[in-house]
Design a protein around this motif. Structure first.
Motif, mmCIF file in Angstrom:
data_model
loop_
_atom_site.group_PDB
_atom_site.id
_atom_site.type_symbol
_atom_site.label_atom_id
_atom_site.label_comp_id
_atom_site.label_asym_id
_atom_site.label_seq_id
_atom_site.Cartn_x
_atom_site.Cartn_y
_atom_site.Cartn_z
ATOM 1 N N TRP A 89 -6.960 -1.196 -8.820
ATOM 2 C CA TRP A 89 -6.769 -1.179 -7.440
ATOM 3 C C TRP A 89 -6.383 -2.577 -6.711
ATOM 4 O O TRP A 89 -6.743 -3.631 -7.398
ATOM 5 C CB TRP A 89 -8.206 -0.560 -6.796
ATOM 6 N N ASP A 90 -5.734 -2.484 -5.842
ATOM 7 C CA ASP A 90 -5.366 -3.580 -4.827
ATOM 8 C C ASP A 90 -6.248 -3.123 -3.573
ATOM 9 O O ASP A 90 -5.885 -2.274 -3.110
ATOM 10 C CB ASP A 90 -4.045 -3.710 -4.471
ATOM 11 N N THR A 133 -0.389 -4.635 4.140
ATOM 12 C CA THR A 133 0.737 -3.816 3.591
ATOM 13 C C THR A 133 0.503 -3.571 2.061
ATOM 14 O O THR A 133 0.085 -4.457 1.521
ATOM 15 C CB THR A 133 1.917 -4.671 3.744
ATOM 16 N N ILE A 134 0.634 -2.528 1.740
ATOM 17 C CA ILE A 134 0.531 -1.832 0.308
ATOM 18 C C ILE A 134 1.513 -2.635 -0.631
ATOM 19 O O ILE A 134 2.875 -2.667 -0.135
ATOM 20 C CB ILE A 134 0.677 -0.477 0.084
ATOM 21 N N ASP A 166 2.792 -0.856 -5.956
ATOM 22 C CA ASP A 166 1.671 0.117 -5.912
ATOM 23 C C ASP A 166 2.380 1.561 -6.045
ATOM 24 O O ASP A 166 3.333 1.914 -5.409
ATOM 25 C CB ASP A 166 0.801 -0.027 -4.915
ATOM 26 N N GLN A 217 -1.599 5.352 -2.601
ATOM 27 C CA GLN A 217 -2.671 4.454 -1.676
ATOM 28 C C GLN A 217 -3.546 5.529 -0.921
ATOM 29 O O GLN A 217 -3.449 6.621 -0.956
ATOM 30 C CB GLN A 217 -2.159 3.873 -0.506
ATOM 31 N N ASP A 221 -6.154 5.474 1.993
ATOM 32 C CA ASP A 221 -6.721 4.921 3.180
ATOM 33 C C ASP A 221 -7.880 5.720 3.870
ATOM 34 O O ASP A 221 -8.209 6.843 4.084
ATOM 35 C CB ASP A 221 -5.615 5.290 4.429
ATOM 36 N N ARG A 258 -8.153 0.106 2.801
ATOM 37 C CA ARG A 258 -7.337 0.827 1.924
ATOM 38 C C ARG A 258 -7.340 0.467 0.567
ATOM 39 O O ARG A 258 -7.417 -0.649 0.408
ATOM 40 C CB ARG A 258 -5.889 0.943 2.543
ATOM 41 N N GLY A 313 -4.613 0.427 -2.786
ATOM 42 C CA GLY A 313 -3.222 0.799 -3.494
ATOM 43 C C GLY A 313 -3.588 0.678 -4.918
ATOM 44 O O GLY A 313 -4.289 -0.007 -5.384
ATOM 45 N N TYR A 314 -3.041 1.663 -5.478
ATOM 46 C CA TYR A 314 -2.963 2.015 -6.865
ATOM 47 C C TYR A 314 -1.987 1.295 -7.672
ATOM 48 O O TYR A 314 -0.771 1.564 -7.573
ATOM 49 C CB TYR A 314 -3.083 3.640 -7.297
ATOM 50 N N SER A 315 -2.290 0.508 -8.587
ATOM 51 C CA SER A 315 -1.299 -0.510 -9.305
ATOM 52 C C SER A 315 -1.138 0.363 -10.659
ATOM 53 O O SER A 315 -1.981 0.734 -11.407
ATOM 54 C CB SER A 315 -1.804 -1.730 -9.650
#
Length: 230
Positions: A40-41, A48-49, A53, A56, A58, A74, A76-78
């Motif tokens: 994750w981020d 901003t994502i 990524d 996301q 949220d 939120r 973000g999926y890396s």
């Protein structure tokens, strides 16, 4: 293991949570692909994502009542950075999905229709016959999933049918070093969709028994195939 033993490939197996409502506790899934959904981020609410990524989450979408922001922000999926002996030296590939070996997956389809155990003991049984399912998707993260909302989110976002804590790492390592790999997971619980307590303590032993029996039959099939080619 690779350095000290003559390894032909990896058969990884265990139990997992069920994130697909068309599957049931006691079923055995042999997925075609895995993703690490725990990379994750974790960002501020209005951040901003990152462009690389792939999805996301949220948190404000899950507010009750609906209005307003959520201080958790939120996620973000890396994708993973994947290094492979077949790739460019010191140059990672950005990858979300990791495919198990196609020939082993094809061999595993012969196990569909296999009879599985239905009872934990004489007094605790499922009211249906579990099944073997080949060719779905699985997810891995370093969290035990027991939350209905997140279960639905990862199914709808990534199309994954099982959630565990190891498989993607095993598949990545095998592929990185050029070894065939397959994963077999027994579904022990509903990953939060159930009413009341998680069922892993009740049906974990049944899922483990079923997955072990499937692995035994797969090894027999693999041995028969190897013998027929020799």
């Amino acid at each position: 293991m690779v350095d000290h033993f003559y390894i032909k490939g990896f058969i990884h197996f265990g139990i997992s949570g069920n994130t697909n409502s068309s599957l049931s506790i006691g079923d055995v899934s042999i997925p075609k692909q895995f993703a690490n959904t725990g990379l994750w981020d974790w960002l501020k609410p209005n951040a901003t994502i990152p462009s690389n990524d792939v999805a996301q989450l949220d948190f404000k979408n899950y507010n009750v009542p609906k209005e307003g922001n959520n201080s958790l922000g939120r996620v973000g999926y890396s994708p993973e950075q994947f290094y492979s002996e077949a790739g460019e030296p010191n140059t990672p590939q950005q990858r979300l999905w990791f495919q198990v070996s196609n020939n082993w997956l094809h061999l595993a389809t012969s196990l569909e229709g296999m009879e599985l155990e239905q009872c934990v003991n004489a007094t605790l049984c499922l009211d249906y016959k579990p099944k073997v399912v080949v060719g779905l998707r699985g997810s891995t993260a370093n969290t035990f999933l027991d939350n209905a909302a997140y279960r639905d989110f990862i199914f709808q976002t990534f199309g994954v049918s099982s959630a565990d804590m190891e498989s993607t790492a095993v598949v990545m390592t095998s592929l990185s070093n050029g070894y065939p790999v397959i994963v077999v997971r027994g579904l022990s619980d509903l990953a939060g969709a159930q009413e009341g307590q998680n069922s892993i303590d009740l049906f974990g032993p049944l899922a483990a028994t079923n997955v072990a029996n499937v692995v035994i039959q797969f090894v027999k099939k693999l041995s028969e195939e190897s013998y027929s080619r020799s």
